[in-house]
Design an enzyme around this catalytic site. Structure first.
Site, PDB file in Angstrom:
ATOM      1  N   GLY A  85       0.835  -1.205   0.000  1.00  0.00           N
ATOM      2  CA  GLY A  85       0.000   0.000   0.000  1.00  0.00           C
ATOM      3  C   GLY A  85       0.863   1.245   0.000  1.00  0.00           C
ATOM      4  O   GLY A  85       2.065   1.165  -0.230  1.00  0.00           O
ATOM      5  N   ASN A  86       0.234   2.384   0.238  1.00  0.00           N
ATOM      6  CA  ASN A  86       1.013   3.628   0.315  1.00  0.00           C
ATOM      7  C   ASN A  86       0.376   4.562   1.343  1.00  0.00           C
ATOM      8  O   ASN A  86      -0.658   4.240   1.917  1.00  0.00           O
ATOM      9  CB  ASN A  86       1.138   4.277  -1.066  1.00  0.00           C
ATOM     10  CG  ASN A  86      -0.212   4.641  -1.630  1.00  0.00           C
ATOM     11  OD1 ASN A  86      -0.906   5.499  -1.106  1.00  0.00           O
ATOM     12  ND2 ASN A  86      -0.602   3.967  -2.706  1.00  0.00           N
TER      13      ASN A  86
END
Ligand code: C5P
Length: 398
Positions: free
Chosen positions: A203-204
Protein backbone atom coordinates in the site's frame (compact mmCIF):
# COMPACT_ATOMS: atom_id res chain seq x y z
CA UNK A 1 -21.45 33.71 14.19
CA UNK A 2 -23.05 30.34 14.55
CA UNK A 3 -26.79 30.47 13.96
CA UNK A 4 -28.84 27.51 15.11
CA UNK A 5 -32.41 27.01 13.89
CA UNK A 6 -35.05 24.80 15.47
CA UNK A 7 -34.56 21.27 14.20
CA UNK A 8 -33.51 18.07 15.91
CA UNK A 9 -30.04 18.37 14.30
CA UNK A 10 -29.49 21.38 16.62
CA UNK A 11 -27.71 18.99 18.98
CA UNK A 12 -24.97 18.56 16.37
CA UNK A 13 -24.37 22.33 16.45
CA UNK A 14 -22.68 21.74 19.82
CA UNK A 15 -19.98 19.59 18.21
CA UNK A 16 -19.56 22.10 15.38
CA UNK A 17 -19.20 24.88 17.96
CA UNK A 18 -16.49 22.92 19.77
CA UNK A 19 -14.60 22.29 16.55
CA UNK A 20 -14.72 25.98 15.64
CA UNK A 21 -13.61 27.21 19.06
CA UNK A 22 -10.91 24.54 19.37
CA UNK A 23 -9.42 25.63 16.06
CA UNK A 24 -8.99 29.09 17.56
CA UNK A 25 -12.08 30.99 16.41
CA UNK A 26 -14.19 33.24 18.61
CA UNK A 27 -17.77 32.11 18.08
CA UNK A 28 -20.96 33.85 19.10
CA UNK A 29 -24.02 31.58 18.99
CA UNK A 30 -27.40 32.93 17.91
CA UNK A 31 -30.13 30.30 18.26
CA UNK A 32 -33.70 30.86 17.22
CA UNK A 33 -36.40 30.63 19.84
CA UNK A 34 -37.33 27.15 18.61
CA UNK A 35 -33.70 25.93 18.64
CA UNK A 36 -33.84 26.36 22.42
CA UNK A 37 -36.48 23.60 22.56
CA UNK A 38 -33.70 21.25 21.49
CA UNK A 39 -30.56 22.67 23.16
CA UNK A 40 -30.52 25.05 26.12
CA UNK A 41 -28.91 28.48 25.99
CA UNK A 42 -26.63 27.44 28.86
CA UNK A 43 -25.00 24.78 26.68
CA UNK A 44 -24.21 27.30 23.94
CA UNK A 45 -23.00 29.86 26.50
CA UNK A 46 -20.72 27.37 28.21
CA UNK A 47 -19.26 26.03 24.95
CA UNK A 48 -18.75 29.47 23.36
CA UNK A 49 -17.90 31.48 26.47
CA UNK A 50 -20.21 34.20 25.09
CA UNK A 51 -23.71 35.37 26.00
CA UNK A 52 -26.59 33.91 24.01
CA UNK A 53 -29.69 35.83 22.92
CA UNK A 54 -32.47 35.01 20.50
CA UNK A 55 -34.48 38.23 20.12
CA UNK A 56 -33.83 41.77 18.99
CA UNK A 57 -35.07 43.15 22.32
CA UNK A 58 -32.29 41.70 24.47
CA UNK A 59 -29.17 43.78 24.87
CA UNK A 60 -30.93 46.79 23.29
CA UNK A 61 -28.31 49.47 24.16
CA UNK A 62 -25.74 47.32 22.32
CA UNK A 63 -27.90 47.31 19.14
CA UNK A 64 -26.91 43.67 18.85
CA UNK A 65 -29.01 42.93 15.77
CA UNK A 66 -26.86 45.32 13.76
CA UNK A 67 -23.51 44.96 15.49
CA UNK A 68 -23.27 41.16 15.42
CA UNK A 69 -23.75 40.97 11.67
CA UNK A 70 -21.38 43.85 11.00
CA UNK A 71 -18.61 42.35 13.12
CA UNK A 72 -18.83 38.79 11.85
CA UNK A 73 -16.15 37.41 9.53
CA UNK A 74 -18.30 34.39 8.78
CA UNK A 75 -21.89 33.42 9.53
CA UNK A 76 -22.71 29.71 9.62
CA UNK A 77 -26.27 28.54 10.22
CA UNK A 78 -26.42 24.86 11.18
CA UNK A 79 -28.98 23.45 11.10
CA UNK A 80 -30.85 25.75 8.71
CA UNK A 81 -34.45 24.55 8.73
CA UNK A 82 -36.94 25.00 5.86
CA UNK A 83 -38.47 27.87 7.84
CA UNK A 84 -35.10 29.57 8.39
CA UNK A 85 -34.29 29.27 4.66
CA UNK A 86 -37.68 30.80 3.83
CA UNK A 87 -37.20 33.68 6.24
CA UNK A 88 -33.65 34.32 5.01
CA UNK A 89 -34.82 34.29 1.38
CA UNK A 90 -37.46 36.89 2.05
CA UNK A 91 -35.26 39.16 4.10
CA UNK A 92 -37.30 38.78 7.27
CA UNK A 93 -35.79 40.22 10.44
CA UNK A 94 -38.14 38.84 13.07
CA UNK A 95 -35.45 37.53 15.41
CA UNK A 96 -31.79 38.15 16.15
CA UNK A 97 -30.55 35.47 13.75
CA UNK A 98 -32.45 36.69 10.68
CA UNK A 99 -31.62 40.33 11.52
CA UNK A 100 -27.96 39.33 11.71
CA UNK A 101 -28.22 37.65 8.29
CA UNK A 102 -29.46 40.96 6.88
CA UNK A 103 -26.64 43.03 8.33
CA UNK A 104 -23.80 40.57 7.63
CA UNK A 105 -21.47 41.49 4.76
CA UNK A 106 -19.18 38.49 5.22
CA UNK A 107 -19.53 35.00 3.67
CA UNK A 108 -22.66 33.16 4.82
CA UNK A 109 -22.84 29.36 4.95
CA UNK A 110 -26.29 27.84 5.44
CA UNK A 111 -26.38 24.15 6.29
CA UNK A 112 -29.85 22.72 5.68
CA UNK A 113 -31.35 19.90 7.70
CA UNK A 114 -34.98 18.86 7.26
CA UNK A 115 -37.19 16.02 6.11
CA UNK A 116 -36.66 14.96 2.51
CA UNK A 117 -40.12 16.14 1.46
CA UNK A 118 -39.41 19.62 2.79
CA UNK A 119 -35.98 19.74 1.10
CA UNK A 120 -37.45 18.64 -2.24
CA UNK A 121 -40.52 20.90 -2.07
CA UNK A 122 -40.60 23.51 -4.86
CA UNK A 123 -40.83 26.28 -2.26
CA UNK A 124 -37.55 25.20 -0.66
CA UNK A 125 -35.90 24.54 -4.06
CA UNK A 126 -36.79 28.08 -5.16
CA UNK A 127 -35.59 29.57 -1.88
CA UNK A 128 -32.26 27.74 -2.13
CA UNK A 129 -31.79 28.81 -5.77
CA UNK A 130 -32.50 32.45 -4.89
CA UNK A 131 -30.17 32.39 -1.89
CA UNK A 132 -27.40 30.87 -4.02
CA UNK A 133 -27.93 33.47 -6.74
CA UNK A 134 -27.20 36.10 -4.09
CA UNK A 135 -23.87 34.48 -3.31
CA UNK A 136 -24.95 32.72 -0.13
CA UNK A 137 -23.45 29.25 0.18
CA UNK A 138 -26.14 26.66 0.84
CA UNK A 139 -24.54 23.31 1.61
CA UNK A 140 -25.90 20.12 0.10
CA UNK A 141 -27.54 18.04 2.83
CA UNK A 142 -26.30 14.50 3.38
CA UNK A 143 -28.46 11.50 2.59
CA UNK A 144 -29.33 8.87 5.13
CA UNK A 145 -31.35 8.22 8.22
CA UNK A 146 -33.56 11.11 9.37
CA UNK A 147 -35.49 11.36 12.62
CA UNK A 148 -37.89 8.46 12.72
CA UNK A 149 -37.75 5.76 10.09
CA UNK A 150 -37.43 7.80 6.92
CA UNK A 151 -34.22 8.15 4.92
CA UNK A 152 -33.22 10.43 2.05
CA UNK A 153 -31.50 13.76 1.43
CA UNK A 154 -31.99 16.15 4.33
CA UNK A 155 -29.54 15.04 7.00
CA UNK A 156 -27.21 17.63 8.46
CA UNK A 157 -23.72 16.97 7.04
CA UNK A 158 -21.21 15.89 9.70
CA UNK A 159 -19.82 18.76 11.82
CA UNK A 160 -16.27 18.01 10.64
CA UNK A 161 -17.41 18.57 7.05
CA UNK A 162 -19.18 21.83 7.92
CA UNK A 163 -16.08 23.00 9.78
CA UNK A 164 -13.94 22.25 6.72
CA UNK A 165 -16.11 24.43 4.46
CA UNK A 166 -16.29 27.13 7.14
CA UNK A 167 -12.48 27.18 7.27
CA UNK A 168 -12.36 27.36 3.48
CA UNK A 169 -14.65 30.43 3.43
CA UNK A 170 -12.45 32.11 6.03
CA UNK A 171 -9.39 31.39 3.88
CA UNK A 172 -11.09 32.58 0.72
CA UNK A 173 -14.52 34.27 0.75
CA UNK A 174 -15.26 33.45 -2.92
CA UNK A 175 -14.16 29.80 -2.84
CA UNK A 176 -17.63 28.33 -3.35
CA UNK A 177 -19.45 29.87 -6.32
CA UNK A 178 -22.18 27.68 -7.81
CA UNK A 179 -20.32 27.47 -11.13
CA UNK A 180 -20.22 23.70 -11.67
CA UNK A 181 -24.01 23.29 -11.68
CA UNK A 182 -25.08 20.69 -14.23
CA UNK A 183 -21.49 19.35 -14.64
CA UNK A 184 -20.59 15.74 -14.05
CA UNK A 185 -17.35 15.25 -12.16
CA UNK A 186 -15.44 12.08 -11.26
CA UNK A 187 -12.70 12.19 -8.66
CA UNK A 188 -10.44 9.34 -7.54
CA UNK A 189 -8.91 9.41 -4.07
CA UNK A 190 -6.89 7.40 -1.59
CA UNK A 191 -4.21 4.76 -1.99
CA UNK A 192 -4.66 1.44 -3.73
CA UNK A 193 -3.77 -1.82 -1.98
CA UNK A 194 -2.27 -4.69 -3.93
CA UNK A 195 -2.76 -8.02 -2.14
CA UNK A 196 0.10 -10.46 -1.64
CA UNK A 197 -1.89 -13.09 0.19
CA UNK A 198 -5.19 -13.06 2.15
CA UNK A 199 -3.71 -10.91 4.94
CA UNK A 200 -0.98 -8.76 3.39
CA UNK A 201 -0.84 -6.05 0.78
CA UNK A 202 1.44 -3.43 -0.75
CA UNK A 203 0.00 0.00 0.00
CA UNK A 204 1.01 3.63 0.31
CA UNK A 205 0.64 6.56 2.68
CA UNK A 206 -2.07 8.47 0.81
CA UNK A 207 -4.77 9.65 3.25
CA UNK A 208 -7.29 10.50 0.52
CA UNK A 209 -7.80 13.97 2.01
CA UNK A 210 -6.98 15.90 -1.17
CA UNK A 211 -9.34 13.80 -3.30
CA UNK A 212 -12.14 14.03 -0.73
CA UNK A 213 -11.67 17.82 -0.58
CA UNK A 214 -11.88 17.99 -4.38
CA UNK A 215 -15.11 16.01 -4.37
CA UNK A 216 -16.60 18.00 -1.48
CA UNK A 217 -15.79 21.37 -3.04
CA UNK A 218 -17.01 20.30 -6.52
CA UNK A 219 -20.32 19.10 -5.04
CA UNK A 220 -20.63 22.35 -3.15
CA UNK A 221 -20.04 24.25 -6.39
CA UNK A 222 -23.03 22.42 -7.89
CA UNK A 223 -21.47 19.45 -9.69
CA UNK A 224 -22.90 15.95 -9.72
CA UNK A 225 -19.94 14.10 -8.23
CA UNK A 226 -18.85 10.45 -8.13
CA UNK A 227 -15.94 9.76 -5.78
CA UNK A 228 -14.00 6.59 -6.54
CA UNK A 229 -12.30 5.90 -3.26
CA UNK A 230 -9.45 3.51 -2.62
CA UNK A 231 -8.12 3.10 0.93
CA UNK A 232 -8.16 6.31 2.98
CA UNK A 233 -7.67 7.52 6.52
CA UNK A 234 -10.90 7.60 8.53
CA UNK A 235 -12.65 10.15 6.28
CA UNK A 236 -16.31 11.08 6.07
CA UNK A 237 -17.92 10.67 2.63
CA UNK A 238 -18.67 14.20 1.37
CA UNK A 239 -22.35 15.17 1.60
CA UNK A 240 -24.21 14.91 -1.69
CA UNK A 241 -21.49 12.81 -3.37
CA UNK A 242 -21.97 9.30 -4.84
CA UNK A 243 -19.32 6.94 -3.41
CA UNK A 244 -17.70 4.05 -5.29
CA UNK A 245 -15.33 2.01 -3.11
CA UNK A 246 -12.40 0.11 -4.64
CA UNK A 247 -9.32 -1.71 -3.38
CA UNK A 248 -6.75 -2.47 -6.06
CA UNK A 249 -5.44 -0.42 -8.98
CA UNK A 250 -7.26 -2.73 -11.37
CA UNK A 251 -10.58 -2.16 -9.55
CA UNK A 252 -9.93 1.58 -9.56
CA UNK A 253 -9.22 1.42 -13.29
CA UNK A 254 -12.49 -0.40 -14.00
CA UNK A 255 -14.53 2.02 -11.90
CA UNK A 256 -12.89 5.07 -13.48
CA UNK A 257 -13.46 3.80 -17.02
CA UNK A 258 -17.18 3.38 -16.28
CA UNK A 259 -17.58 6.70 -14.44
CA UNK A 260 -15.48 8.75 -16.87
CA UNK A 261 -17.58 7.79 -19.90
CA UNK A 262 -20.17 10.50 -19.27
CA UNK A 263 -18.15 12.94 -17.19
CA UNK A 264 -17.30 16.54 -18.01
CA UNK A 265 -14.28 16.44 -15.72
CA UNK A 266 -12.07 13.64 -14.39
CA UNK A 267 -9.62 14.28 -11.56
CA UNK A 268 -7.14 11.53 -10.69
CA UNK A 269 -6.04 12.33 -7.15
CA UNK A 270 -5.63 8.67 -6.13
CA UNK A 271 -2.19 7.32 -5.33
CA UNK A 272 -2.18 4.32 -7.62
CA UNK A 273 0.36 1.58 -6.94
CA UNK A 274 2.77 1.43 -9.87
CA UNK A 275 3.50 -2.27 -9.23
CA UNK A 276 1.58 -5.23 -7.89
CA UNK A 277 2.67 -8.71 -6.84
CA UNK A 278 2.78 -10.89 -9.95
CA UNK A 279 0.94 -13.69 -8.18
CA UNK A 280 -1.68 -13.57 -5.47
CA UNK A 281 -0.98 -16.44 -3.07
CA UNK A 282 -4.26 -17.97 -1.89
CA UNK A 283 -3.01 -18.81 1.62
CA UNK A 284 -1.05 -16.87 4.19
CA UNK A 285 2.64 -17.02 3.22
CA UNK A 286 4.41 -18.84 6.05
CA UNK A 287 7.70 -17.97 7.70
CA UNK A 288 10.28 -20.63 6.82
CA UNK A 289 13.78 -21.43 8.01
CA UNK A 290 15.09 -20.75 4.51
CA UNK A 291 14.48 -17.01 4.90
CA UNK A 292 11.94 -14.54 3.52
CA UNK A 293 10.22 -15.22 0.21
CA UNK A 294 11.21 -13.10 -2.76
CA UNK A 295 8.54 -11.00 -4.40
CA UNK A 296 8.09 -10.65 -8.11
CA UNK A 297 6.25 -7.51 -9.11
CA UNK A 298 4.53 -6.57 -12.33
CA UNK A 299 3.49 -3.17 -13.66
CA UNK A 300 0.02 -1.80 -13.04
CA UNK A 301 -1.71 0.00 -15.92
CA UNK A 302 -1.35 3.80 -16.02
CA UNK A 303 -4.99 4.74 -15.51
CA UNK A 304 -4.49 8.44 -16.15
CA UNK A 305 -2.87 7.69 -19.51
CA UNK A 306 -5.76 5.43 -20.45
CA UNK A 307 -8.35 8.04 -19.41
CA UNK A 308 -6.58 10.67 -21.51
CA UNK A 309 -6.48 8.24 -24.45
CA UNK A 310 -10.21 7.40 -24.23
CA UNK A 311 -11.61 10.75 -23.23
CA UNK A 312 -14.74 11.97 -25.03
CA UNK A 313 -14.61 15.34 -26.80
CA UNK A 314 -14.71 18.28 -24.41
CA UNK A 315 -13.84 16.30 -21.29
CA UNK A 316 -11.17 17.83 -19.06
CA UNK A 317 -8.68 15.59 -17.27
CA UNK A 318 -6.79 16.69 -14.15
CA UNK A 319 -3.74 14.71 -13.02
CA UNK A 320 -1.73 14.92 -9.84
CA UNK A 321 1.99 14.55 -9.45
CA UNK A 322 3.90 14.15 -6.23
CA UNK A 323 7.44 15.26 -6.97
CA UNK A 324 10.74 15.83 -5.27
CA UNK A 325 13.57 17.79 -6.83
CA UNK A 326 16.81 15.98 -7.78
CA UNK A 327 20.11 16.75 -9.49
CA UNK A 328 18.38 17.06 -12.90
CA UNK A 329 15.84 19.72 -11.83
CA UNK A 330 13.42 21.07 -9.23
CA UNK A 331 9.82 20.07 -8.50
CA UNK A 332 8.41 22.44 -11.13
CA UNK A 333 10.83 21.20 -13.80
CA UNK A 334 9.70 17.61 -13.24
CA UNK A 335 6.06 18.75 -13.17
CA UNK A 336 6.30 20.41 -16.58
CA UNK A 337 7.88 17.30 -18.05
CA UNK A 338 5.13 15.14 -16.57
CA UNK A 339 2.34 17.35 -17.94
CA UNK A 340 3.86 17.05 -21.42
CA UNK A 341 4.19 13.28 -21.05
CA UNK A 342 0.73 12.65 -19.56
CA UNK A 343 -1.12 14.99 -21.97
CA UNK A 344 -3.77 15.90 -19.39
CA UNK A 345 -5.36 19.37 -19.31
CA UNK A 346 -4.17 20.26 -15.82
CA UNK A 347 -1.53 18.85 -13.53
CA UNK A 348 -1.41 19.63 -9.82
CA UNK A 349 2.22 19.35 -8.75
CA UNK A 350 2.97 18.79 -5.06
CA UNK A 351 6.35 18.80 -3.42
CA UNK A 352 6.50 15.67 -1.25
CA UNK A 353 8.90 14.45 1.37
CA UNK A 354 9.16 14.58 5.14
CA UNK A 355 6.20 16.56 6.53
CA UNK A 356 4.94 17.68 3.12
CA UNK A 357 1.55 16.85 1.54
CA UNK A 358 1.04 13.20 2.56
CA UNK A 359 -1.20 12.71 5.60
CA UNK A 360 -1.13 16.48 6.23
CA UNK A 361 -4.21 18.73 6.42
CA UNK A 362 -2.49 21.40 4.32
CA UNK A 363 -1.08 21.35 0.83
CA UNK A 364 0.79 23.62 -1.59
CA UNK A 365 2.28 23.36 -5.06
CA UNK A 366 1.67 24.41 -8.64
CA UNK A 367 -1.23 24.12 -11.01
CA UNK A 368 0.08 23.60 -14.54
CA UNK A 369 -2.20 23.86 -17.51
CA UNK A 370 -1.80 22.44 -21.03
CA UNK A 371 -2.15 25.98 -22.45
CA UNK A 372 1.06 26.95 -20.66
CA UNK A 373 -0.57 28.45 -17.56
CA UNK A 374 1.37 28.06 -14.31
CA UNK A 375 -0.27 29.13 -11.06
CA UNK A 376 1.43 28.80 -7.71
CA UNK A 377 -0.85 27.22 -5.10
CA UNK A 378 0.15 28.81 -1.81
CA UNK A 379 0.03 26.72 1.36
CA UNK A 380 -3.48 26.35 2.68
CA UNK A 381 -6.12 23.73 3.37
CA UNK A 382 -6.65 20.93 0.87
CA UNK A 383 -10.11 22.46 0.29
CA UNK A 384 -8.44 25.74 -0.68
CA UNK A 385 -6.23 23.93 -3.19
CA UNK A 386 -9.35 22.16 -4.49
CA UNK A 387 -11.13 25.50 -4.95
CA UNK A 388 -8.21 26.79 -7.07
CA UNK A 389 -8.32 23.67 -9.24
CA UNK A 390 -12.08 24.05 -9.78
CA UNK A 391 -11.61 27.76 -10.64
CA UNK A 392 -9.28 26.77 -13.47
CA UNK A 393 -11.52 23.92 -14.60
CA UNK A 394 -14.71 26.03 -14.50
CA UNK A 395 -13.17 28.79 -16.59
CA UNK A 396 -11.88 26.25 -19.16
CA UNK A 397 -15.31 24.56 -19.33
CA UNK A 398 -17.01 27.80 -20.24
O1 C5P B 1 3.55 9.18 -13.00
P1 C5P B 1 2.93 9.45 -11.68
O2 C5P B 1 2.61 8.20 -10.90
O3 C5P B 1 3.66 10.48 -10.84
O4 C5P B 1 1.55 10.14 -12.06
C1 C5P B 1 0.65 10.54 -11.08
C2 C5P B 1 -0.70 10.68 -11.71
O5 C5P B 1 -1.00 9.50 -12.47
C3 C5P B 1 -1.78 10.79 -10.67
O6 C5P B 1 -2.83 11.58 -11.21
C4 C5P B 1 -2.20 9.33 -10.49
O7 C5P B 1 -3.53 9.26 -10.02
C5 C5P B 1 -2.04 8.77 -11.88
N1 C5P B 1 -1.65 7.35 -11.96
C6 C5P B 1 -2.46 6.46 -12.62
N2 C5P B 1 -2.11 5.15 -12.74
C7 C5P B 1 -0.94 4.70 -12.24
C8 C5P B 1 -0.08 5.59 -11.58
C9 C5P B 1 -0.47 6.92 -11.45
O8 C5P B 1 -3.53 6.88 -13.08
N3 C5P B 1 -0.62 3.41 -12.37
Amino acid sequence: MLGVAGGIAAYKACELLRRLTESGHRVRVIPTESALHFVGAATFEALSGQPVHTGVFSDVPEVAHVRLGQQAELVVVAPATADLLARATHGRADDLLTATLLTARCPVLLVPAMHTEMWLHPATRDNVALLRSRGIVVMEPASGRLTGVDTGPGRLPEPVEIAELARLLLERADALPHDLAGRRVVVSAGGTREPLDPVRFLGNRSSGRQGYALARVAAQRGAEVALVSAHTADLIPPAGVRMVHVGTAEQLREAMLVEAKHADVVAMAAAVADFRPATLVDHKIKKTASGPPSLTLELNPDILAELVELRPAGQLVVGFAAETGDETGDVLFHGRAKLARKRCDFLVVNAVGEGLAFEQPDNAGWLLSSDGGETELPSGSKALLASRVWDAVASRLT
